[in-house]
Motif scaffolding. Structure first.
Motif, mmCIF file in Angstrom:
data_model
loop_
_atom_site.group_PDB
_atom_site.id
_atom_site.type_symbol
_atom_site.label_atom_id
_atom_site.label_comp_id
_atom_site.label_asym_id
_atom_site.label_seq_id
_atom_site.Cartn_x
_atom_site.Cartn_y
_atom_site.Cartn_z
ATOM 1 N N GLU A 17 0.843 -1.163 -0.091
ATOM 2 C CA GLU A 17 0.084 -0.206 0.001
ATOM 3 C C GLU A 17 0.940 1.042 0.211
ATOM 4 N N ASP A 21 0.654 4.089 -2.688
ATOM 5 C CA ASP A 21 0.627 5.551 -2.574
ATOM 6 C C ASP A 21 1.645 6.355 -3.107
ATOM 7 N N GLU A 22 2.901 5.705 -2.941
ATOM 8 C CA GLU A 22 4.069 6.629 -3.387
ATOM 9 C C GLU A 22 4.272 7.023 -4.537
ATOM 10 N N ARG A 25 1.381 9.183 -5.821
ATOM 11 C CA ARG A 25 1.662 10.592 -5.553
ATOM 12 C C ARG A 25 2.729 11.246 -6.410
#
Length: 60
Positions: A17, A21-22, A25
């Protein structure tokens, strides 16, 4: 032994996760930079300010 496997799977899921997410982003940040460059190129001050505000929010 099963508890260790469950803990490992939970940690692996959390790591996956985090990586996802990184990546999202980073993609959004790169996209904003391109949009900011475009706004500068066409002289759209309103769009530039809006996008730089979004970039600041994303970075915080």
């Amino acid at each position: 032994m099963d508890k260790m496997k469950v803990n490992y799977e939970v940690m692996l899921g959390l790591y996956a996760e985090f990586v996802l997410d990184e990546a999202i982003r980073k993609y959004k940040e790169e996209h904003l930079y391109l949009e900011i460059d475009n706004a500068l190129a066409i002289g759209d001050e309103h769009k530039f300010l809006q996008l730089t505000s979004e970039l600041k929010e994303l970075r915080s």
